[in-house]
Design a protein around this motif. Structure first.
Motif, PDB file in Angstrom:
ATOM      1  N   UNK A 384     -44.837 -20.793  -2.432  1.00 43.34           N
ATOM      2  CA  UNK A 384     -43.450 -21.014  -2.026  1.00 43.34           C
ATOM      3  C   UNK A 384     -42.516 -20.980  -3.232  1.00 43.34           C
ATOM      4  N   UNK A 385     -42.988 -21.604  -4.336  1.00 44.61           N
ATOM      5  CA  UNK A 385     -42.177 -21.568  -5.547  1.00 44.61           C
ATOM      6  C   UNK A 385     -42.034 -20.143  -6.079  1.00 44.61           C
ATOM      7  N   UNK A 386     -43.120 -19.355  -5.954  1.00 41.48           N
ATOM      8  CA  UNK A 386     -43.064 -17.965  -6.413  1.00 41.48           C
ATOM      9  C   UNK A 386     -42.075 -17.163  -5.573  1.00 41.48           C
ATOM     10  N   UNK A 387     -42.073 -17.416  -4.262  1.00 38.70           N
ATOM     11  CA  UNK A 387     -41.142 -16.707  -3.397  1.00 38.70           C
ATOM     12  C   UNK A 387     -39.687 -17.053  -3.701  1.00 38.70           C
ATOM     13  N   UNK A 388     -39.519 -18.250  -4.273  1.00 35.49           N
ATOM     14  CA  UNK A 388     -38.171 -18.647  -4.664  1.00 35.49           C
ATOM     15  C   UNK A 388     -37.833 -18.195  -6.080  1.00 35.49           C
ATOM     16  N   UNK A 389     -38.829 -17.564  -6.757  1.00 38.07           N
ATOM     17  CA  UNK A 389     -38.585 -17.076  -8.106  1.00 38.07           C
ATOM     18  C   UNK A 389     -38.623 -18.149  -9.163  1.00 38.07           C
ATOM     19  N   UNK A 390     -39.233 -19.285  -8.883  1.00 39.06           N
ATOM     20  CA  UNK A 390     -39.246 -20.400  -9.829  1.00 39.06           C
ATOM     21  C   UNK A 390     -40.457 -20.388 -10.760  1.00 39.06           C
ATOM     22  N   UNK A 391     -41.513 -19.641 -10.413  1.00 36.11           N
ATOM     23  CA  UNK A 391     -42.671 -19.445 -11.293  1.00 36.11           C
ATOM     24  C   UNK A 391     -42.982 -17.962 -11.344  1.00 36.11           C
ATOM     25  N   UNK A 392     -43.738 -17.562 -12.380  1.00 36.00           N
ATOM     26  CA  UNK A 392     -44.077 -16.142 -12.503  1.00 36.00           C
ATOM     27  C   UNK A 392     -45.425 -15.851 -11.849  1.00 36.00           C
ATOM     28  N   UNK A 393     -45.755 -14.560 -11.802  1.00 35.26           N
ATOM     29  CA  UNK A 393     -46.977 -14.127 -11.117  1.00 35.26           C
ATOM     30  C   UNK A 393     -48.234 -14.606 -11.844  1.00 35.26           C
ATOM     31  N   UNK A 394     -48.189 -14.650 -13.172  1.00 33.99           N
ATOM     32  CA  UNK A 394     -49.382 -15.061 -13.941  1.00 33.99           C
ATOM     33  C   UNK A 394     -49.807 -16.478 -13.569  1.00 33.99           C
TER      34      UNK A 394
END
Length: 424
Positions: A384-394
Motif C-alpha cells: 500500500x505504501x508502494x502504491x502511494x509512492x512512499x517506498x521504493x521497489x527495492x
C-alpha cells in the motif's frame, strides 16, 4: 482441422494418464517387488535354503560301485605245480560298497543348527537391503514433494510479479513511480522463471531416480501427494537394528561351527557293508586235463563275497588343532560381542538424536509460522505504501523475498518432520 483436434485430444489424454498421482505406499510396494535391487542378497538366501533342504541327506548311507581291470606280465611261480610260468594274467573286479556314520559327536545336529542360522542371517540381509531401499525411496519421494512445493510457490511468485507489473503500469500513468521499477520487477520475474526451470530440471532427475528404484520406465511421470507420507503401513527401521540382529545370528553360527569342530575329538562309529566278485585268468580248473581257466560266469558265482562291519574311531592326538580352534573361536566371539555392543549404542544414539530433531523441528515450525504471518502483514502494508509512492521497489522486493524464503523453509520443515516420524 478434425485430425489436428483428435491428435490434440489424444496427446492431452496421454499426458493426464502419464501424470497420475502416485502415493508413497505405492512406491514402496513397487520397490519391494523390484528384485533387481536385491538380486545378490536373494541369491545368497536361495543358496542357504538349498543347503538347508539337502542337509538331511547327509544322514543317508553312501553307496558306491567299484570296478577294475588288471593285467600281470613276467615270470611268476605257479603255487600248484611249483614251476615258473611266463603267461599274461588278466583279472577283473566288481564291487558295491556302502557306509553309514552312526555317531560322530552330534556333528549333524550342530551343522543343522548352523544351516538354519545361515538361512535366518541371509533373510536378515534381504530385509536389511529392502529396508535400505525403502529409506532411499522415501527420501527421494520427500525430495520430489519439496521440489513440487517449491515449483508451486515459484508459480505463485510469478503470478504476484505479473500482478505487481499491472499495478506498476497504473502507478506510472499517475506519475507516482518511475518507469524503471517495471524493468526491475520484470528482471525479478525472469529470475523466478529461471529458478522454476532449475527446480523443474532437478525434479525430473529425482523422478528418474525414483522410477529406477521402484522398477518403472525411467521417463514415467507422476504427481505426488505429501499427505501420503504419513499413511504408509510399515515404517522403515534404522540400519543398525538389522546389523544388531545379523550379528546375533553370526554369533550363533560361530557357536554352532565351534561345537561341530569340537565333535572331531569325540569317538565316531561307522557301519560299512560291501559285496563283490571277480574274475582272473590265473584261476584254473585243475580237475580237467590241461588245467584250463575256469569259465567267466562260474568264477563270478564262486568268487562272490559279502561283508559287514562296525568301525570305531577314537582320536588321541590332533597336533593342537582343537586348542587352535578353541582360541580362534574365543577371539571371534569376543569381537562379535564388542561389535554388537557398539551397534546397540549407535542405535540408541540414533533414536535419541531423532527425538531431539523432532522437538527442534516442531519448535522451528512454530517460530517460522509466526514469522510468515508477520512478513505477510508487513508486505501487504508496504505494498500500500508502494502504491502511494512512499517506498521504493527495492524495499518492497526485499520484504517480499524474505516472506517467500520463509514459506519455502516452512514447507521443507514440514516434510522433514514427516520423514523423522517414519524411521523407527
Amino acid at each position: 482441422m478434425k485430425w489436428v483436434a483428435c491428435i490434440g485430444c489424444l496427446w492431452f489424454y496421454s499426458l493426464v494418464i502419464c501424470q497420475e498421482t502416485i502415493t508413497l505406499q505405492s512406491c514402496l510396494n513397487k520397490a519391494e517387488t523390484n528384485s533387481l535391487q536385491t538380486n545378490s542378497e536373494l541369491a545368497s538366501l536361495r543358496v542357504s535354503q538349498v543347503e538347508k533342504k539337502f542337509h538331511w541327506w547327509s544322514l543317508l548311507p553312501d553307496l558306491s560301485i567299484n570296478t577294475g581291470f588288471n593285467a600281470s606280465f613276467g615270470r611268476r611261480l605257479d603255487p600248484f605245480t611249483n614251476t615258473f610260468a611266463t603267461s599274461t594274467v588278466n583279472s577283473q573286479l566288481f564291487g558295491l560298497n556302502s557306509g553309514m556314520r552312526l555317531f560322530n559327536g552330534f556333528d549333524y545336529y550342530y551343522k543343522r543348527k548352523k544351516v538354519l542360522f545361515s538361512v535366518q542371517r541371509d533373510e536378515l540381509y534381504v530385509r536389511a537391503k529392502q529396508n535400505d531401499l525403502k529409506i532411499r525411496v522415501i527420501e527421494t519421494y520427500i525430495m520430489l514433494c519439496k521440489l513440487s512445493a517449491q515449483i508451486d510457490l515459484a508459480d505463485l511468485r510469478i503470478e504476484k510479479y505479473h500482478q505487481l507489473q499491472s499495478v506498476q503500469r497504473l502507478l506510472i500513468r499517475e506519475s507516482k513511480i518511475n518507469a524503471v521499477d517495471t524493468l526491475k520487477s520484470y528482471n525479478s520475474l525472469l529470475q523466478e522463471q529461471a529458478l522454476k526451470s532449475d527446480l523443474t530440471t532437478e525434479l525430473k532427475l529425482n523422478l528418474i531416480e525414483l522410477n529406477f528404484q521402484i522398477g518403472l520406465p525411467l521417463l514415467t511421470e507422476h504427481l505426488f501427494d505429501a499427505a501420503s507420507i504419513s499413511a504408509i503401513t510399515e515404517k522403515p527401521k534404522f540400519a543398525e537394528k538389522f546389523s544388531v540382529e545379523i550379528l546375533e545370528t553370526e554369533m550363533k553360527i560361530a557357536e554352532s561351527q565351534f561345537k561341530s569342530d569340537r565333535s572331531r575329538i569325540l569317538p565316531s562309529l561307522t557301519l560299512n557293508g560291501l559285496v563283490g566278485t571277480g574274475f582272473s585268468t590265473n584261476n584254473k580248473d585243475y580237475g580237467l586235463t590241461g588245467n584250463p581257466t575256469k569259465r567267466y560266469g562260474d568264477q563270478l558265482n564262486q568268487n562272490l563275497y559279502e561283508g559287514i562291519g562296525f568301525y570305531l574311531n577314537i582320536p588321541i592326538f590332533s597336533r593342537g588343532d582343537w586348542l587352535k580352534t578353541k582360541k580362534l573361536n574365543d577371539i571371534k566371539q569376543a569381537e562379535l560381542a564388542q561389535q554388537q555392543q557398539l551397534l546397540e549404542l549407535t542405535l540408541e544414539k540414533q533414536r535419541i538424536g531423532q527425538m531431539q530433531k523432532l522437538l527442534d523441528n516442531k519448535a522451528k515450525q512454530e517460530l517460522i509460522k509466526q514469522t510468515i504471518e508477520n512478513l505477510q502483514a508487513i508486505y501487504q502494508k508496504n505494498l500500500l505504501l508502494y502504491e502511494e509512492g512512499r517506498i521504493n521497489y527495492t524495499e518492497l522486493q526485499t520484504i517480499f523475498m524474505n516472506w517467500q524464503v520463509k514459506l519455502v523453509e516452512l514447507e521443507a520443515l514440514k516434510l522433514d518432520h514427516e520423514y523423522l516420524k517414519l524411521v523407527d
